[in-house]
Motif scaffolding. Structure first.
Motif, PDB file in Angstrom:
ATOM      1  N   UNK A   1       0.811  -1.216   0.000  1.00  0.00           N
ATOM      2  CA  UNK A   1       0.000   0.000   0.000  1.00  0.00           C
ATOM      3  C   UNK A   1       0.842   1.263   0.000  1.00  0.00           C
ATOM      4  N   UNK A   2       2.157   1.117   0.168  1.00  0.00           N
ATOM      5  CA  UNK A   2       3.028   2.295   0.108  1.00  0.00           C
ATOM      6  C   UNK A   2       3.209   2.768  -1.332  1.00  0.00           C
ATOM      7  N   UNK A   3       3.034   1.868  -2.289  1.00  0.00           N
ATOM      8  CA  UNK A   3       3.166   2.216  -3.706  1.00  0.00           C
ATOM      9  C   UNK A   3       1.775   2.263  -4.314  1.00  0.00           C
ATOM     10  N   UNK A   4       1.148   3.413  -4.225  1.00  0.00           N
ATOM     11  CA  UNK A   4      -0.216   3.536  -4.721  1.00  0.00           C
ATOM     12  C   UNK A   4      -0.232   3.676  -6.240  1.00  0.00           C
ATOM     13  N   UNK A   5      -1.309   3.189  -6.830  1.00  0.00           N
ATOM     14  CA  UNK A   5      -1.506   3.287  -8.275  1.00  0.00           C
ATOM     15  C   UNK A   5      -3.005   3.321  -8.551  1.00  0.00           C
ATOM     16  N   UNK A   6      -3.342   3.711  -9.761  1.00  0.00           N
ATOM     17  CA  UNK A   6      -4.753   3.868 -10.097  1.00  0.00           C
ATOM     18  C   UNK A   6      -4.950   3.742 -11.597  1.00  0.00           C
ATOM     19  N   UNK A   7      -6.205   3.512 -12.000  1.00  0.00           N
ATOM     20  CA  UNK A   7      -6.587   3.489 -13.411  1.00  0.00           C
ATOM     21  C   UNK A   7      -7.194   4.852 -13.742  1.00  0.00           C
ATOM     22  N   UNK A   8      -6.587   5.577 -14.671  1.00  0.00           N
ATOM     23  CA  UNK A   8      -7.122   6.903 -15.001  1.00  0.00           C
ATOM     24  C   UNK A   8      -8.535   6.840 -15.600  1.00  0.00           C
ATOM     25  N   UNK A   9      -8.849   5.775 -16.330  1.00  0.00           N
ATOM     26  CA  UNK A   9     -10.184   5.669 -16.926  1.00  0.00           C
ATOM     27  C   UNK A   9     -11.249   5.394 -15.867  1.00  0.00           C
ATOM     28  N   UNK A  10     -10.922   4.577 -14.885  1.00  0.00           N
ATOM     29  CA  UNK A  10     -11.873   4.338 -13.782  1.00  0.00           C
ATOM     30  C   UNK A  10     -12.161   5.646 -13.053  1.00  0.00           C
ATOM     31  N   UNK A  11     -11.104   6.414 -12.783  1.00  0.00           N
ATOM     32  CA  UNK A  11     -11.303   7.669 -12.053  1.00  0.00           C
ATOM     33  C   UNK A  11     -12.129   8.664 -12.855  1.00  0.00           C
ATOM     34  N   UNK A  12     -11.906   8.731 -14.156  1.00  0.00           N
ATOM     35  CA  UNK A  12     -12.720   9.633 -14.977  1.00  0.00           C
ATOM     36  C   UNK A  12     -14.190   9.232 -14.934  1.00  0.00           C
ATOM     37  N   UNK A  13     -14.450   7.935 -14.933  1.00  0.00           N
ATOM     38  CA  UNK A  13     -15.837   7.470 -14.832  1.00  0.00           C
ATOM     39  C   UNK A  13     -16.413   7.811 -13.457  1.00  0.00           C
ATOM     40  N   UNK A  14     -15.601   7.629 -12.403  1.00  0.00           N
ATOM     41  CA  UNK A  14     -16.062   7.939 -11.044  1.00  0.00           C
ATOM     42  C   UNK A  14     -16.428   9.409 -10.897  1.00  0.00           C
ATOM     43  N   UNK A  15     -15.683  10.282 -11.521  1.00  0.00           N
ATOM     44  CA  UNK A  15     -15.859  11.720 -11.330  1.00  0.00           C
ATOM     45  C   UNK A  15     -17.105  12.280 -12.020  1.00  0.00           C
ATOM     46  N   UNK A  16     -17.770  11.467 -12.826  1.00  0.00           N
ATOM     47  CA  UNK A  16     -19.018  11.912 -13.449  1.00  0.00           C
ATOM     48  C   UNK A  16     -20.109  11.976 -12.378  1.00  0.00           C
ATOM     49  N   UNK A  17     -20.896  13.048 -12.395  1.00  0.00           N
ATOM     50  CA  UNK A  17     -21.938  13.204 -11.359  1.00  0.00           C
ATOM     51  C   UNK A  17     -22.960  12.061 -11.326  1.00  0.00           C
ATOM     52  N   UNK A  18     -23.181  11.404 -12.471  1.00  0.00           N
ATOM     53  CA  UNK A  18     -24.164  10.323 -12.510  1.00  0.00           C
ATOM     54  C   UNK A  18     -23.557   8.938 -12.271  1.00  0.00           C
ATOM     55  N   UNK A  19     -22.296   8.896 -11.820  1.00  0.00           N
ATOM     56  CA  UNK A  19     -21.643   7.617 -11.527  1.00  0.00           C
ATOM     57  C   UNK A  19     -22.192   7.038 -10.220  1.00  0.00           C
ATOM     58  N   UNK A  20     -21.982   5.749  -9.970  1.00  0.00           N
ATOM     59  CA  UNK A  20     -22.430   5.172  -8.698  1.00  0.00           C
ATOM     60  C   UNK A  20     -21.846   5.874  -7.468  1.00  0.00           C
ATOM     61  N   UNK A  21     -20.669   6.508  -7.617  1.00  0.00           N
ATOM     62  CA  UNK A  21     -20.050   7.215  -6.488  1.00  0.00           C
ATOM     63  C   UNK A  21     -20.472   8.684  -6.426  1.00  0.00           C
TER      64      UNK A  21
END
Length: 151
Positions: free
Chosen positions: A94-114
């Protein structure tokens, strides 16, 4: 007593992400302020043991088994577990964090599940996973940074 309504878990969401969303949803505060408010040390989330998971069950209203699927936990002998299965310490870093940029772009949409809040995934914390299973793109190194949004 659990915070109500119980916030739905996003598929594959990690525990710290869920706590962050819960903090915003129920209290309008960031994760660190929320942890201080409920008197839960940040270090307790690194690889929570049964005492921490029991406490979170009472606070969040999710069963310990579900919470254990969302994080690396510590078993009674001090070994690491993921989703109830024993894993080597090096399996999750967990010290080396990483992420999927496409997942985050989907998350940031107001109509996303989050509802527009970035969501961290437990799979991103597995050391040997290097690409997103949903989008097939390389996971990028770094912490998830997004402005806090109210749900």
């Amino acid at each position: 007593m659990a915070l109500h309504p119980i916030l739905p878990v996003i598929a594959g969401e990690c525990l710290t992400s869920y706590l962050n969303r819960s903090a915003q949803w129920h209290c309008g505060m960031g994760l660190h302020d929320f942890l201080a408010f409920v008197d839960l040390p940040r270090a307790a989330l690194t690889a929570p043991g049964s005492e921490t998971l029991d406490r979170l069950e009472g606070l969040l209203g999710l069963p310990v088994s579900r919470l254990g699927e969302m994080t690396f936990t510590v078993d009674g002998d001090g070994g690491r577990m993921l989703a109830g299965l024993p894993v080597q310490f090096e399996f999750g870093d967990i010290r080396k964090t990483k992420y999927c940029p496409k997942c985050l772009l989907e998350d940031l949409k107001p109509d996303s599940p989050s509802h527009g809040v970035a969501v961290g995934r437990i799979g991103w914390q597995v050391a040997h996973i290097r690409s997103c299973p949903v989008h097939g793109v390389a996971l990028l190194p770094g912490k998830i940074q997004s402005p806090a949004k109210s749900l």
